[in-house]
Design a protein around this motif. Structure first.
Motif, PDB file in Angstrom:
ATOM      1  N   VAL A  49     -54.168 -71.451  23.267  1.00 44.43           N
ATOM      2  CA  VAL A  49     -52.632 -70.119  23.613  1.00 44.43           C
ATOM      3  C   VAL A  49     -52.298 -69.848  24.653  1.00 44.43           C
ATOM      4  CG1 VAL A  49     -53.079 -67.201  23.606  1.00 44.43           C
ATOM      5  CG2 VAL A  49     -53.941 -69.248  21.398  1.00 44.43           C
ATOM      6  N   GLY A  50     -53.411 -69.886  25.891  1.00 48.95           N
ATOM      7  CA  GLY A  50     -53.034 -69.308  26.791  1.00 48.95           C
ATOM      8  C   GLY A  50     -52.126 -69.997  27.984  1.00 48.95           C
ATOM      9  N   GLY A  51     -51.778 -71.846  27.155  1.00 52.10           N
ATOM     10  CA  GLY A  51     -50.807 -72.636  27.804  1.00 52.10           C
ATOM     11  C   GLY A  51     -49.340 -72.052  27.404  1.00 52.10           C
ATOM     12  N   LEU A  52     -49.678 -71.268  26.440  1.00 54.87           N
ATOM     13  CA  LEU A  52     -48.247 -70.913  25.217  1.00 54.87           C
ATOM     14  C   LEU A  52     -48.005 -69.717  26.241  1.00 54.87           C
ATOM     15  CD1 LEU A  52     -48.098 -71.369  21.804  1.00 54.87           C
ATOM     16  CD2 LEU A  52     -47.472 -72.148  23.513  1.00 54.87           C
ATOM     17  N   LEU A  53     -49.131 -69.085  27.002  1.00 50.71           N
ATOM     18  CA  LEU A  53     -48.043 -68.330  27.873  1.00 50.71           C
ATOM     19  C   LEU A  53     -47.593 -68.163  28.372  1.00 50.71           C
ATOM     20  CD1 LEU A  53     -51.494 -65.351  27.055  1.00 50.71           C
ATOM     21  CD2 LEU A  53     -49.118 -65.410  25.863  1.00 50.71           C
ATOM     22  N   GLN A  54     -48.416 -69.407  29.386  1.00 56.87           N
ATOM     23  CA  GLN A  54     -47.297 -69.755  30.973  1.00 56.87           C
ATOM     24  C   GLN A  54     -46.010 -70.264  30.337  1.00 56.87           C
ATOM     25  OE1 GLN A  54     -50.292 -71.642  31.706  1.00 56.87           O
ATOM     26  NE2 GLN A  54     -51.850 -70.834  33.112  1.00 56.87           N
ATOM     27  N   LEU A  55     -45.885 -70.707  29.290  1.00 58.91           N
ATOM     28  CA  LEU A  55     -44.916 -71.601  29.140  1.00 58.91           C
ATOM     29  C   LEU A  55     -44.129 -72.284  29.811  1.00 58.91           C
ATOM     30  CD1 LEU A  55     -42.434 -69.107  27.960  1.00 58.91           C
ATOM     31  CD2 LEU A  55     -43.731 -70.184  26.429  1.00 58.91           C
ATOM     32  N   PRO A  56     -45.591 -74.098  29.444  1.00 56.50           N
ATOM     33  CA  PRO A  56     -45.216 -75.198  30.607  1.00 56.50           C
ATOM     34  C   PRO A  56     -43.765 -76.643  29.582  1.00 56.50           C
ATOM     35  CG  PRO A  56     -46.845 -75.616  29.192  1.00 56.50           C
ATOM     36  CD  PRO A  56     -46.766 -74.331  28.985  1.00 56.50           C
ATOM     37  N   LYS A  57     -42.995 -76.565  30.501  1.00 56.98           N
ATOM     38  CA  LYS A  57     -42.335 -77.293  29.874  1.00 56.98           C
ATOM     39  C   LYS A  57     -42.052 -78.280  29.091  1.00 56.98           C
ATOM     40  CE  LYS A  57     -38.048 -75.666  32.415  1.00 56.98           C
ATOM     41  NZ  LYS A  57     -37.699 -74.754  31.017  1.00 56.98           N
TER      42      LYS A  57
ATOM     43  N   ARG B 283     -48.119 -77.252  21.063  1.00 60.06           N
ATOM     44  CA  ARG B 283     -49.514 -75.904  20.901  1.00 60.06           C
ATOM     45  C   ARG B 283     -49.343 -75.580  19.815  1.00 60.06           C
ATOM     46  NH1 ARG B 283     -51.835 -75.261  25.669  1.00 60.06           N
ATOM     47  NH2 ARG B 283     -51.723 -76.506  27.743  1.00 60.06           N
ATOM     48  N   VAL B 284     -48.039 -74.746  19.526  1.00 60.33           N
ATOM     49  CA  VAL B 284     -47.205 -74.674  18.808  1.00 60.33           C
ATOM     50  C   VAL B 284     -47.487 -74.921  17.171  1.00 60.33           C
ATOM     51  CG1 VAL B 284     -44.939 -73.575  17.195  1.00 60.33           C
ATOM     52  CG2 VAL B 284     -45.343 -73.069  19.418  1.00 60.33           C
ATOM     53  N   ALA B 285     -47.733 -75.773  16.606  1.00 61.35           N
ATOM     54  CA  ALA B 285     -48.183 -76.918  15.286  1.00 61.35           C
ATOM     55  C   ALA B 285     -49.472 -76.054  15.507  1.00 61.35           C
ATOM     56  CB  ALA B 285     -48.254 -78.320  15.536  1.00 61.35           C
ATOM     57  N   ILE B 286     -50.334 -76.601  16.489  1.00 63.80           N
ATOM     58  CA  ILE B 286     -51.987 -76.347  16.544  1.00 63.80           C
ATOM     59  C   ILE B 286     -52.021 -74.817  15.760  1.00 63.80           C
ATOM     60  CG2 ILE B 286     -54.057 -75.941  17.147  1.00 63.80           C
ATOM     61  CD1 ILE B 286     -53.392 -78.442  18.617  1.00 63.80           C
TER      62      ILE B 286
ATOM     63  N   ALA C  96     -51.322 -71.383   9.318  1.00 60.69           N
ATOM     64  CA  ALA C  96     -51.116 -72.002   7.300  1.00 60.69           C
ATOM     65  C   ALA C  96     -52.501 -72.448   6.367  1.00 60.69           C
ATOM     66  CB  ALA C  96     -50.491 -73.772   7.656  1.00 60.69           C
ATOM     67  N   ALA C  97     -53.391 -73.264   7.138  1.00 63.58           N
ATOM     68  CA  ALA C  97     -54.471 -73.924   5.910  1.00 63.58           C
ATOM     69  C   ALA C  97     -55.042 -72.951   5.212  1.00 63.58           C
ATOM     70  CB  ALA C  97     -55.691 -74.535   7.206  1.00 63.58           C
ATOM     71  N   PRO C  98     -55.407 -71.344   5.270  1.00 62.39           N
ATOM     72  CA  PRO C  98     -55.146 -70.029   4.859  1.00 62.39           C
ATOM     73  C   PRO C  98     -54.593 -70.158   4.006  1.00 62.39           C
ATOM     74  CG  PRO C  98     -55.845 -69.405   7.096  1.00 62.39           C
ATOM     75  CD  PRO C  98     -55.375 -70.536   6.885  1.00 62.39           C
ATOM     76  N   ALA C  99     -53.501 -70.361   3.757  1.00 62.48           N
ATOM     77  CA  ALA C  99     -52.193 -69.969   3.117  1.00 62.48           C
ATOM     78  C   ALA C  99     -52.742 -70.912   1.631  1.00 62.48           C
ATOM     79  CB  ALA C  99     -51.254 -70.118   3.260  1.00 62.48           C
ATOM     80  N   ALA C 100     -52.483 -72.600   2.681  1.00 64.54           N
ATOM     81  CA  ALA C 100     -52.889 -73.094   1.592  1.00 64.54           C
ATOM     82  C   ALA C 100     -54.114 -73.316   0.494  1.00 64.54           C
ATOM     83  CB  ALA C 100     -52.665 -74.594   2.211  1.00 64.54           C
ATOM     84  N   TYR C 101     -55.024 -73.569   1.212  1.00 68.03           N
ATOM     85  CA  TYR C 101     -56.737 -72.914   0.323  1.00 68.03           C
ATOM     86  C   TYR C 101     -56.012 -71.722  -0.963  1.00 68.03           C
ATOM     87  CZ  TYR C 101     -61.142 -72.255   0.074  1.00 68.03           C
ATOM     88  OH  TYR C 101     -62.200 -71.954  -0.779  1.00 68.03           O
TER      89      TYR C 101
END
Length: 142
Positions: free
Chosen positions: A40-48, A54-57, A63-68
């Motif tokens: 999450v911290g890496g998303l806040l820094q927006l590295p190219k 990161r978004v996929a994870i 999505a996992a609880p929704a699938a469950y």
């Protein structure tokens, strides 16, 4: 005392195995540690070029609880704390993950499996803080 009605060792074992498998696959195929605070911290820094995985994870965590829920009802959520307590707890956890250079998933799952002494100390500190907090909240404060 163990709540034998809600004791789920097999489901817990399966969940732990899946977390371990996911962490191993991420490090094998992507060379990254599965520490959620770092992701999450890496998303806040927006590295190219470092955003997609990161978004996929994070989408998978949502999505996992929704699938469950498609196959079995989700357990009821009960939070026995007020908004102020949750805000303070969240800030303390956030500060702790920055101060400790990682979170329970990064240190406790990935770091311990790599035999990192730093992760052993961090995980011991997380656990001790949790034990002390529960004791104070349940037995001293009431």
């Amino acid at each position: 005392m163990i709540d034998w009605v809600n004791f789920t060792p097999w489901a817990s074992l399966a969940g732990g195995a899946l977390i371990g498998l996911a962490a191993a696959l991420l490090v094998l195929f992507n060379g990254r540690i599965a520490g959620i605070s770092g992701i999450v911290g890496g998303l806040l820094q927006l590295p190219k070029g470092d955003i997609a995985w990161r978004v996929a994870i994070l989408l998978g965590l949502i999505a996992a609880p929704a699938a469950y829920d498609l196959f079995a009802p989700l357990p009821a959520v009960q939070v026995d704390a007020g908004t102020a307590t949750l805000v303070v707890a969240g800030l303390l956890v956030g500060f702790g993950t920055r101060y400790g250079a990682g979170c329970t998933s990064g240190h406790g799952v990935c770091g311990l499996s790599r035999r990192s002494p730093r992760s052993l100390v961090a995980t011991a500190a997380f656990m001790a803080a949790g034990f002390v907090t529960v004791f104070i909240v349940r037995h001293i404060i009431g």
